[in-house]
Write a protein that holds these residues in place. Sequence first.
Motif, PDB file in Angstrom:
ATOM      1  N   VAL A   1     -32.722 -34.095  49.620  1.00 19.07           N
ATOM      2  CA  VAL A   1     -34.179 -34.153  49.593  1.00 19.07           C
ATOM      3  C   VAL A   1     -34.557 -35.345  48.717  1.00 19.07           C
ATOM      4  O   VAL A   1     -34.240 -35.376  47.532  1.00 19.07           O
ATOM      5  N   MET A   2     -35.216 -36.325  49.320  1.00 17.39           N
ATOM      6  CA  MET A   2     -35.517 -37.572  48.630  1.00 17.39           C
ATOM      7  C   MET A   2     -37.007 -37.677  48.320  1.00 17.39           C
ATOM      8  O   MET A   2     -37.849 -37.294  49.124  1.00 17.39           O
ATOM      9  N   LEU A   3     -37.302 -38.206  47.146  1.00 20.61           N
ATOM     10  CA  LEU A   3     -38.680 -38.476  46.737  1.00 20.61           C
ATOM     11  C   LEU A   3     -38.915 -39.982  46.714  1.00 20.61           C
ATOM     12  O   LEU A   3     -38.034 -40.756  46.319  1.00 20.61           O
ATOM     13  N   ARG A   4     -40.121 -40.405  47.113  1.00 18.91           N
ATOM     14  CA  ARG A   4     -40.422 -41.841  47.094  1.00 18.91           C
ATOM     15  C   ARG A   4     -40.535 -42.356  45.665  1.00 18.91           C
ATOM     16  O   ARG A   4     -40.015 -43.419  45.333  1.00 18.91           O
ATOM     17  N   THR A   5     -41.202 -41.600  44.810  1.00 24.69           N
ATOM     18  CA  THR A   5     -41.320 -41.948  43.394  1.00 24.69           C
ATOM     19  C   THR A   5     -41.095 -40.680  42.570  1.00 24.69           C
ATOM     20  O   THR A   5     -41.420 -39.576  43.012  1.00 24.69           O
ATOM     21  N   PRO A   6     -40.564 -40.829  41.367  1.00 24.23           N
ATOM     22  CA  PRO A   6     -40.279 -39.654  40.538  1.00 24.23           C
ATOM     23  C   PRO A   6     -41.485 -39.162  39.757  1.00 24.23           C
ATOM     24  O   PRO A   6     -41.499 -39.183  38.524  1.00 24.23           O
TER      25      PRO A   6
ATOM     26  N   VAL B   1     -28.172 -28.302  47.770  1.00 29.58           N
ATOM     27  CA  VAL B   1     -29.388 -29.039  48.112  1.00 29.58           C
ATOM     28  C   VAL B   1     -29.586 -30.059  46.992  1.00 29.58           C
ATOM     29  O   VAL B   1     -29.918 -29.697  45.858  1.00 29.58           O
ATOM     30  N   VAL B   2     -29.362 -31.319  47.311  1.00 29.32           N
ATOM     31  CA  VAL B   2     -29.319 -32.384  46.313  1.00 29.32           C
ATOM     32  C   VAL B   2     -30.634 -33.153  46.313  1.00 29.32           C
ATOM     33  O   VAL B   2     -31.051 -33.682  47.343  1.00 29.32           O
ATOM     34  N   GLN B   3     -31.271 -33.211  45.164  1.00 23.56           N
ATOM     35  CA  GLN B   3     -32.521 -33.961  45.026  1.00 23.56           C
ATOM     36  C   GLN B   3     -32.211 -35.403  44.601  1.00 23.56           C
ATOM     37  O   GLN B   3     -31.485 -35.626  43.624  1.00 23.56           O
ATOM     38  N   VAL B   4     -32.756 -36.368  45.331  1.00 24.35           N
ATOM     39  CA  VAL B   4     -32.621 -37.782  44.967  1.00 24.35           C
ATOM     40  C   VAL B   4     -33.990 -38.255  44.507  1.00 24.35           C
ATOM     41  O   VAL B   4     -34.861 -38.577  45.314  1.00 24.35           O
ATOM     42  N   ALA B   5     -34.194 -38.250  43.195  1.00 24.23           N
ATOM     43  CA  ALA B   5     -35.475 -38.630  42.613  1.00 24.23           C
ATOM     44  C   ALA B   5     -35.420 -40.001  41.949  1.00 24.23           C
ATOM     45  O   ALA B   5     -36.439 -40.672  41.823  1.00 24.23           O
ATOM     46  N   MET B   6     -34.224 -40.405  41.519  1.00 23.01           N
ATOM     47  CA  MET B   6     -34.083 -41.694  40.847  1.00 23.01           C
ATOM     48  C   MET B   6     -34.076 -42.838  41.875  1.00 23.01           C
ATOM     49  O   MET B   6     -33.689 -42.636  43.031  1.00 23.01           O
ATOM     50  N   PRO B   7     -34.471 -44.038  41.477  1.00 23.80           N
ATOM     51  CA  PRO B   7     -34.539 -45.159  42.421  1.00 23.80           C
ATOM     52  C   PRO B   7     -33.181 -45.500  43.024  1.00 23.80           C
ATOM     53  O   PRO B   7     -32.153 -45.430  42.344  1.00 23.80           O
ATOM     54  N   LEU B   8     -33.187 -45.903  44.284  1.00 24.99           N
ATOM     55  CA  LEU B   8     -31.940 -46.218  44.972  1.00 24.99           C
ATOM     56  C   LEU B   8     -31.312 -47.519  44.493  1.00 24.99           C
ATOM     57  O   LEU B   8     -30.153 -47.788  44.804  1.00 24.99           O
ATOM     58  N   PHE B   9     -32.050 -48.335  43.717  1.00 22.32           N
ATOM     59  CA  PHE B   9     -31.416 -49.520  43.145  1.00 22.32           C
ATOM     60  C   PHE B   9     -30.522 -49.161  41.966  1.00 22.32           C
ATOM     61  O   PHE B   9     -29.808 -50.011  41.429  1.00 22.32           O
TER      62      PHE B   9
END
Length: 515
Positions: A227-232, A200-208
């Motif tokens: 699992v993606m967060l809009r802002t960290p 289960v991979v968390q994507v918290a850093m910005p996609l840029f």
Amino acid sequence: MTLSPAVTDVPGLLARWATERPDAEALRFGEVRRTWAQLDERVRRLATALRAGGIGRGDRIAVLDLNHPSCLELTLACARIGAANAVVNFRSAPPEIVYVVNDAGAKLLYVGPEFAAAAAGLADRTPTVQRIVTADEYEGWLAAHEPEADAAPVDPEGCFVQLYTSGTTGFPKGVMLTHRAMLAHSDNVAHSFEVDPTAVVQVAMPLFHVGGTSYALLAIAHGARMVMLRTPDPAAVVRQMADERITHTFLVPALLAAITRVPGVAELDLSAMRTMSYGASPMPLPVMRACLPLFPGRMHQVYGMTEACGVVSALGPADHEDPAVAHRLVSAGTPIHGCEIEVRDPATGAPVPTDAPGEIWVRSAQLMAGYWQLPEATEAAITEDGWLRTGDGGHLDADGYVYVTDRIKDMIVSGGENVYPAEIERVLAEYPGIADVAVIGVPDERWGEVPRAVVVAPEGIDEAAVLAHCRAELAAFKCPTGIDVVDELPRNPTGKILKKELRAPFWAGRERRTV
């Protein structure tokens, strides 16, 4: 886990998981849930929509938004049609946004709700943009097109995502990341960090940032739930780790420091975590000591760069917790699977002896194709035999650990963001009354280091006014935190500013390094 030998492009990954695990959850974002079959269908609809808008092989689009699945879906759709997504740093000032969109020649610009008004104001300054799609329009735009059934073969060497890194010329450079390179990175990181379909991979850093987009692609490559967060937000990040049973994440030290101060963090169940990766800026030892009890046996320091799709070396848990090798905590670890690292003489390119300083060079299948429309910069960065000259200074010890001690390119790393002094110097040089300028990195307890300007201004300056000028032209993290006025800047006989002399008073008694 490694990728199937038959999978040589990103669309092939989606096809694989949509066939093998159609009903398994692929992505979660707040209340949004996407199975692999749903994600694949949405991407195929977007591919149709992009083609209908006249976007095809070799073209660019741009996304200006906080983290959202739409950015990732657009990247995947670009991968399918041979185009590329130039993801814009949402922290950029308007002039920087205009530069990136125009440099990419983006035909379409997607903007999130927070940026819609700003994007409308930029429309007359971005002539290549034929359409702006807002967040409110996105779902209707997608639903209006049928999913593409078949697609033309994809070139594994084709660029499908273009991330911008600040340039020594004062302008950002578009780093072209290809199918083959990104898949190689995903394979190499998975081999080193045990990523598989159970993860289960968390994507918290910005996609840029590669810490966002490359981490998202890592999950997709191996069929892991993302699992993606809009802002960290620190509290949201760590509580999501517990609630979603996160197994893998990547965070910058400034965010980890904030997490250690979240009320009740020590009581959260974080036992599912397999790999807590951190990097992009120095990790203060007090923060590391606070993190070790939260993630025992899970801490991985990583060193990497956009030009290599992300991670190239890592320092594992054993080296974090064994007092017998405590000296390694200031190293960047050893090369990950699939990467070679050498230290070369920056002038001659010849290897230097063990422990001798030089420039860090990296060779791997995960290297960029080059800088967008900058052949000379590409030639200077990548040698004929495939080595990337990182511009970072350091050394290798007898055990193969790499120590990154300084930045040959004079880069400042502030809170995980790369800042090139040339960008700031270009803005300051335009200000009336400033005759000469140099920008250096100075220590900061929260961000590791921050920019500070040293200027020659014979008639003096209004510091507040100069800083306001910078804030209007630059992202906040690039703006100087202060300005020193001097009679003249120190230079060597050839006229080059001696920034080492300018930095020395600020760094006395401290170790300046990059991790």
